[in-house]
Design a protein around this motif. Structure first.
Motif, PDB file in Angstrom:
ATOM      1  N   PRO A 108       0.684   2.318   4.390  1.00  0.00           N
ATOM      2  CA  PRO A 108       0.630   1.257   5.504  1.00  0.00           C
ATOM      3  C   PRO A 108      -0.426   1.595   6.312  1.00  0.00           C
ATOM      4  O   PRO A 108      -0.273   2.846   6.981  1.00  0.00           O
ATOM      5  CB  PRO A 108       1.465   1.167   5.762  1.00  0.00           C
ATOM      6  CG  PRO A 108       2.193   1.298   4.452  1.00  0.00           C
ATOM      7  CD  PRO A 108       1.793   3.026   3.832  1.00  0.00           C
ATOM      8  N   VAL A 109      -1.539   0.634   7.193  1.00  0.00           N
ATOM      9  CA  VAL A 109      -2.016   1.587   8.301  1.00  0.00           C
ATOM     10  C   VAL A 109      -1.802   1.227   9.733  1.00  0.00           C
ATOM     11  O   VAL A 109      -1.164  -0.418   9.623  1.00  0.00           O
ATOM     12  CB  VAL A 109      -3.693   0.321   8.095  1.00  0.00           C
ATOM     13  CG1 VAL A 109      -4.640   1.432   8.915  1.00  0.00           C
ATOM     14  CG2 VAL A 109      -4.215   1.149   6.502  1.00  0.00           C
ATOM     15  N   GLU A 110      -1.370   1.424  10.579  1.00  0.00           N
ATOM     16  CA  GLU A 110      -0.856   1.945  12.012  1.00  0.00           C
ATOM     17  C   GLU A 110      -2.043   0.161  12.890  1.00  0.00           C
ATOM     18  O   GLU A 110      -3.365   0.643  12.525  1.00  0.00           O
ATOM     19  CB  GLU A 110      -0.571   2.964  12.487  1.00  0.00           C
ATOM     20  CG  GLU A 110       0.644   3.962  12.122  1.00  0.00           C
ATOM     21  CD  GLU A 110       0.356   5.076  13.031  1.00  0.00           C
ATOM     22  OE1 GLU A 110      -0.379   5.532  13.879  1.00  0.00           O
ATOM     23  OE2 GLU A 110       0.980   6.057  12.853  1.00  0.00           O
ATOM     24  N   VAL A 111      -1.637  -0.145  12.859  1.00  0.00           N
ATOM     25  CA  VAL A 111      -2.092  -0.941  13.969  1.00  0.00           C
ATOM     26  C   VAL A 111      -1.729  -1.282  15.218  1.00  0.00           C
ATOM     27  O   VAL A 111      -0.806  -2.115  15.850  1.00  0.00           O
ATOM     28  CB  VAL A 111      -2.325  -2.344  13.846  1.00  0.00           C
ATOM     29  CG1 VAL A 111      -2.903  -3.831  14.584  1.00  0.00           C
ATOM     30  CG2 VAL A 111      -2.683  -2.832  12.321  1.00  0.00           C
ATOM     31  N   PRO A 112      -1.934  -0.313  16.270  1.00  0.00           N
ATOM     32  CA  PRO A 112      -1.513   0.539  17.742  1.00  0.00           C
ATOM     33  C   PRO A 112      -1.511  -1.750  18.429  1.00  0.00           C
ATOM     34  O   PRO A 112      -1.709  -2.383  18.816  1.00  0.00           O
ATOM     35  CB  PRO A 112      -1.609   1.001  18.459  1.00  0.00           C
ATOM     36  CG  PRO A 112      -2.576   1.675  17.239  1.00  0.00           C
ATOM     37  CD  PRO A 112      -2.775   0.295  16.135  1.00  0.00           C
ATOM     38  N   GLY A 113      -0.170  -1.775  18.858  1.00  0.00           N
ATOM     39  CA  GLY A 113      -0.335  -2.675  20.317  1.00  0.00           C
ATOM     40  C   GLY A 113      -0.445  -3.736  19.284  1.00  0.00           C
ATOM     41  O   GLY A 113      -0.155  -5.209  20.177  1.00  0.00           O
ATOM     42  N   VAL A 114      -0.119  -4.042  17.851  1.00  0.00           N
ATOM     43  CA  VAL A 114       0.721  -5.226  17.675  1.00  0.00           C
ATOM     44  C   VAL A 114       1.403  -5.469  16.895  1.00  0.00           C
ATOM     45  O   VAL A 114       1.920  -4.464  16.446  1.00  0.00           O
ATOM     46  CB  VAL A 114      -1.181  -5.908  16.352  1.00  0.00           C
ATOM     47  CG1 VAL A 114      -0.459  -7.182  15.625  1.00  0.00           C
ATOM     48  CG2 VAL A 114      -2.467  -5.839  16.791  1.00  0.00           C
ATOM     49  N   MET A 165       0.936  -1.192  -0.071  1.00  0.00           N
ATOM     50  CA  MET A 165      -0.269   0.128  -0.323  1.00  0.00           C
ATOM     51  C   MET A 165       1.052   1.256  -0.030  1.00  0.00           C
ATOM     52  O   MET A 165       2.459   1.449   0.324  1.00  0.00           O
ATOM     53  CB  MET A 165      -0.774   0.231   1.563  1.00  0.00           C
ATOM     54  CG  MET A 165      -1.984  -1.408   1.307  1.00  0.00           C
ATOM     55  SD  MET A 165      -2.946  -0.946   2.196  1.00  0.00           S
ATOM     56  CE  MET A 165      -3.520  -3.139   2.227  1.00  0.00           C
ATOM     57  N   PHE A 173       2.554  -9.881  13.966  1.00  0.00           N
ATOM     58  CA  PHE A 173       1.768  -9.647  12.900  1.00  0.00           C
ATOM     59  C   PHE A 173       2.265 -10.557  11.471  1.00  0.00           C
ATOM     60  O   PHE A 173       1.147 -11.090  10.498  1.00  0.00           O
ATOM     61  CB  PHE A 173       1.702  -8.243  12.156  1.00  0.00           C
ATOM     62  CG  PHE A 173       1.999  -7.723  10.894  1.00  0.00           C
ATOM     63  CD1 PHE A 173       0.124  -8.045  10.919  1.00  0.00           C
ATOM     64  CD2 PHE A 173       2.367  -7.193   9.821  1.00  0.00           C
ATOM     65  CE1 PHE A 173      -0.540  -7.111   8.981  1.00  0.00           C
ATOM     66  CE2 PHE A 173       1.995  -7.129   8.940  1.00  0.00           C
ATOM     67  CZ  PHE A 173       0.842  -7.438   8.296  1.00  0.00           C
ATOM     68  N   SER A 182       5.443  -2.293  16.995  1.00  0.00           N
ATOM     69  CA  SER A 182       3.708  -1.881  17.004  1.00  0.00           C
ATOM     70  C   SER A 182       4.081  -1.305  14.927  1.00  0.00           C
ATOM     71  O   SER A 182       4.596  -0.809  14.472  1.00  0.00           O
ATOM     72  CB  SER A 182       3.520  -1.158  17.402  1.00  0.00           C
ATOM     73  OG  SER A 182       2.666  -1.370  18.916  1.00  0.00           O
ATOM     74  N   VAL A 183       1.902  -2.632  14.213  1.00  0.00           N
ATOM     75  CA  VAL A 183       2.727  -2.185  12.614  1.00  0.00           C
ATOM     76  C   VAL A 183       2.611  -1.015  12.019  1.00  0.00           C
ATOM     77  O   VAL A 183       1.586  -0.443  12.598  1.00  0.00           O
ATOM     78  CB  VAL A 183       1.824  -3.546  12.133  1.00  0.00           C
ATOM     79  CG1 VAL A 183       1.100  -2.584  11.000  1.00  0.00           C
ATOM     80  CG2 VAL A 183       1.759  -4.532  13.167  1.00  0.00           C
ATOM     81  N   ASN A 184       3.393  -0.233  12.094  1.00  0.00           N
ATOM     82  CA  ASN A 184       3.749   0.653  11.067  1.00  0.00           C
ATOM     83  C   ASN A 184       3.206   1.802  11.741  1.00  0.00           C
ATOM     84  O   ASN A 184       2.814   2.644  11.528  1.00  0.00           O
ATOM     85  CB  ASN A 184       2.641   1.028  10.125  1.00  0.00           C
ATOM     86  CG  ASN A 184       2.496   0.056   8.963  1.00  0.00           C
ATOM     87  OD1 ASN A 184       3.452   0.194   8.442  1.00  0.00           O
ATOM     88  ND2 ASN A 184       1.441  -0.875   8.698  1.00  0.00           N
ATOM     89  N   GLU A 185       3.257   2.021  13.716  1.00  0.00           N
ATOM     90  CA  GLU A 185       3.265   2.951  14.365  1.00  0.00           C
ATOM     91  C   GLU A 185       4.260   3.556  14.544  1.00  0.00           C
ATOM     92  O   GLU A 185       5.777   3.076  15.126  1.00  0.00           O
ATOM     93  CB  GLU A 185       2.614   2.367  15.433  1.00  0.00           C
ATOM     94  CG  GLU A 185       1.970   3.005  17.092  1.00  0.00           C
ATOM     95  CD  GLU A 185       1.229   2.795  17.907  1.00  0.00           C
ATOM     96  OE1 GLU A 185       0.432   3.267  17.875  1.00  0.00           O
ATOM     97  OE2 GLU A 185       2.226   2.283  18.304  1.00  0.00           O
ATOM     98  N   HIS A 240       8.877  -1.679   5.442  1.00  0.00           N
ATOM     99  CA  HIS A 240       7.962  -3.013   5.415  1.00  0.00           C
ATOM    100  C   HIS A 240       7.153  -3.825   4.922  1.00  0.00           C
ATOM    101  O   HIS A 240       6.660  -4.973   4.618  1.00  0.00           O
ATOM    102  CB  HIS A 240       7.134  -2.531   6.685  1.00  0.00           C
ATOM    103  CG  HIS A 240       6.532  -3.188   7.814  1.00  0.00           C
ATOM    104  ND1 HIS A 240       4.995  -3.191   8.156  1.00  0.00           N
ATOM    105  CD2 HIS A 240       6.767  -5.010   7.861  1.00  0.00           C
ATOM    106  CE1 HIS A 240       4.556  -4.088   8.671  1.00  0.00           C
ATOM    107  NE2 HIS A 240       4.896  -5.026   8.989  1.00  0.00           N
ATOM    108  N   GLU A 241       6.292  -2.945   4.103  1.00  0.00           N
ATOM    109  CA  GLU A 241       5.710  -3.480   3.080  1.00  0.00           C
ATOM    110  C   GLU A 241       6.685  -4.298   1.872  1.00  0.00           C
ATOM    111  O   GLU A 241       5.486  -6.124   1.686  1.00  0.00           O
ATOM    112  CB  GLU A 241       5.170  -2.446   2.412  1.00  0.00           C
ATOM    113  CG  GLU A 241       4.010  -1.616   2.473  1.00  0.00           C
ATOM    114  CD  GLU A 241       2.914  -2.164   3.063  1.00  0.00           C
ATOM    115  OE1 GLU A 241       2.447  -2.663   4.419  1.00  0.00           O
ATOM    116  OE2 GLU A 241       1.946  -2.398   2.634  1.00  0.00           O
TER     117      GLU A 241
END
Lengths: 402, 252
Positions: free
Chosen positions: B93-99, B90, B104, B143-146, B156-157
């Motif tokens: 890319p979208v943040e997924v806090p805490g993951v 993407m 992931f 955390s993912v993208n955070e 990362h993508e």
């Protein structure tokens, strides 16, 4: 999703010179007669379903004995039920002056105090765990708890509330100068429990106080968690995690009263709601008094609404009487699952229930990691999983552990 | 072998003024092992093509077909498309806090393969993939993208691309916002993927710069929701010299 990250300017309430009284926090009194029975119209009671409190807030009989306390013992640490003069001497040990009727009643009427006494300079490797186990929700009762931490001590105290109870409770915490203390209150009650509790902490000079409120169970839980500072340089971290199911009312009210210079307060509460009539309330009050120059405060509340029929109230209040501060801010957000997050995860092959599970775990993960008690952290992740199984993952296949 | 076949794809989005058609009949076949570049000005529908193929709910498919090795992609859910072998890198890319990245990646790999990866080789694979993209070992714990920089998000993508190893990768402006060093790192990753047997790539870009490092087999010029011209890699050179003006003026 609504999101507000307000600068101080949005939240500031100025008072004319010479006034020091906060309208949110009237001066207290130890005299029960000074406190009217709440009607529900008062600012501090307006969210609370008084009819479901079994009169704990007004004139219920305060019995004793239906909820029993048990604890683990550690060398040199005194944990016991005290009465008589010693119990009386512990009333107000945190500097608490009652500002509600039930708190005044608990201090005046309950003859005993559960005392946890950690001497100065003692460093505990293991948490002191006090299990408070209720046996009968038809008995209205009240309890006074005093947690006293000597100067430069280091300790963790867990108050673990389980079972059936209708409990009015006051927890007083005195954190000595330079001490590093965590108090964790876990409300894992049965479905019929009602718990009205006030936690008051005096944070000593250069000490560190962590207060953690975790509420999963109970029909109604209302906790007021307050801190004030006995000297400069104290730091309070106040964390909360709650998960409200159908019909549950879980209310947390925070008050950081910056009564000394260069003190800190950091509040983070996160909650999830699911099921018809699930209601959560978070009120975060911060008062920065004139003397409290150079303080820092930040408070944050986030709510994740998992199903229809829930209600999350979130109210930050900041009152500032000095402009000489290092920083102040707050954030509040309540929303449903973020579609873009779910799309991102699903575009990697992760099916929808698993994507939702990841998002909720992630939501709580950061907070749970900050609690600092590994055994409890594992237990909490498992509890979150059980809660998710009720709705979000109801039809999902079991998945590989994260 | 893998073939992504897009036939007369028509897509619209809902706007305040009602549905607006963005893709007006796109036909494109990415054959086994081919790399196709889609170039075009802003607003020409490039990203819409990418997100429609991936199944983003914002886009309504109003006509046409998309098949992957003969399977009807449009009938699949978002996650089914990914498990069938499609991957979308993407632009945002979208943040997924805490993951954590590590959690992931393992969850995604397990979903794609239908079974958990073998722990020992997996840890090694992840470390290799991150290392090749100049992402240090602490990256997996974040955390993912955070809090990622723009470059970290894109790398990362591509790390995901290499670890998940789809049949066809759609790269949506993966080059945008990258400095030249980061661009080379990302291009190296894409080229490693292309070197594998039978992997298709649909590379969407606004600029010709990335095509100096990733040589496409075909170039398509996208204007106003349609393919306005197509050719070999030499078309990219012409675009670099002349820009999109002549297509825009043509008023397609």
């Amino acid at each position: 999703m609504t999101l507000t990250d307000n600068p101080v300017a949005d939240a500031i309430e100025t008072s004319p010179p010479g006034t020091v009284l906060s309208h949110l926090h009237p001066v207290g009194s130890f005299d029960v007669a000074d406190h009217d029975v709440p009607t529900g119209r008062e600012e501090i009671w307006r969210f609370t379903p008084l009819k479901r409190l079994r009169d704990l807030h007004s004139d219920a009989a305060y019995s004793a004995g239906a909820t029993t306390a048990t604890w683990n013992t550690q060398d040199g640490i005194r944990v016991e039920n005290v009465d008589g003069d010693e119990a009386r001497g512990l009333r107000g040990v945190s500097g608490l002056v009652p500002n509600t009727r039930f708190v005044a009643r608990v201090l005046a009427e309950v003859p005993t105090t559960l005392l946890v006494d950690v001497p100065a300079e003692v460093e505990l490797a293991e948490p002191i765990v006090v299990d408070l186990t209720g046996s009968d929700a038809s008995v209205t009762e009240a309890a006074h708890v005093a947690l006293r931490f000597g100067a430069h001590s280091q300790a963790v105290v867990v108050l673990n509330h389980v079972g059936h109870a209708s409990l009015a409770q006051v927890v007083e915490v005195k954190v000595g100068d330079g001490a590093q203390v965590s108090v964790i209150s876990l409300q894992d009650w049965a479905d019929d429990a009602v718990h009205l509790t006030h936690h008051e902490a005096s944070v000593g000079r250069d000490s560190t106080y962590k207060h953690v409120a975790i509420s999963f169970g109970g029909s109604v839980v209302r906790m007021d968690s307050n801190v004030h500072y006995a000297g400069p340089g104290g730091s309070a971290e106040m964390l909360g995690l709650y998960f409200a199911d159908e019909g549950q009312h879980l209310e947390h009210r925070l008050f950081a009263d910056h009564t000394a210079p260069r003190t800190k307060s950091h509040v983070v509460y996160k909650g999830a709601l699911q099921g018809q009539g699930a209601h959560t309330v978070w009120v975060g009050n911060v008062l920065i008094r004139k003397v409290a120059e150079g303080i820092e405060t930040f408070e944050e509340n986030r709510n994740l609404v998992l199903t229809d029929g829930c209600r999350a109230d979130s109210v930050p209040n900041l009152e500032i009487e000095t402009g000489e501060i290092a920083g102040a801010g707050h954030a509040s957000a309540t929303g449903r699952f973020d579609d873009e997050q779910l799309f991102y995860l699903r575009s990697r092959g992760i099916d929808e229930p698993e994507a939702r599970r990841l998002v909720v775990h992630g939501f709580f993960n950061d907070l749970i990691r900050k609690i600092g008690v590994p055994s409890l952290q594992e237990q909490l992740m498992a509890t979150v999983e059980q809660e998710l199984a009720k709705n979000v993952l109801k039809d999902a296949q079991p998945v590989v552990a994260g | 072998m893998s073939t992504l076949e897009i036939k007369d794809l028509r897509v619209s989005v809902n706007t305040e003024d009602g549905p607006k058609e963005i893709l007006k009949g796109v036909t494109l076949t990415i054959g086994d092992g081919e790399t196709h570049a889609i170039m075009g000005p802003n607003g020409s529908g490039k990203s819409t093509l990418a997100y429609s193929i991936a199944g983003h709910p914002k886009y309504d498919i109003t006509g046409g077909t998309v098949t992957l090795d003969g399977e009807d992609v449009l009938a699949m859910s978002v996650d089914e498309r990914a498990r069938a072998g499609l991957f979308l890198a993407m632009q945002y890319p979208v943040e997924v806090p805490g993951v954590s990245v590590s959690n992931f990646l393992r969850t995604a790999k397990t979903a794609i393969d239908g079974e958990a990866p073998k722990l020992r080789t997996w840890v090694k694979d992840v470390n290799t993939a991150l290392d090749q993209l100049n992402l240090d070992s602490t990256f997996a714990q974040r955390s993912v993208n955070e809090g990622f920089s723009g470059g970290e998000k894109k790398r990362h993508e591509i790390a995901q691309l290499e670890l998940l190893s789809p049949k066809v990768a759609i790269l949506d402006e993966t080059d945008s916002g990258l400095d030249i060093d980061a661009l080379k790192v990302v291009a190296d990753g894409v080229n490693r993927f292309r070197a594998l047997e039978g992997k298709g790539v649909l590379l969407i870009t606004h600029y010709t710069r990335i095509l100096r490092y990733i040589t496409p087999d075909y170039v398509h010029v996208f204007v106003n929701g349609r393919i306005a011209e197509q050719g070999g890699p030499e078309l990219a050179d012409a675009l670099e010299a002349e820009g999109y003006d002549k297509y825009l003026k043509a008023g397609v």
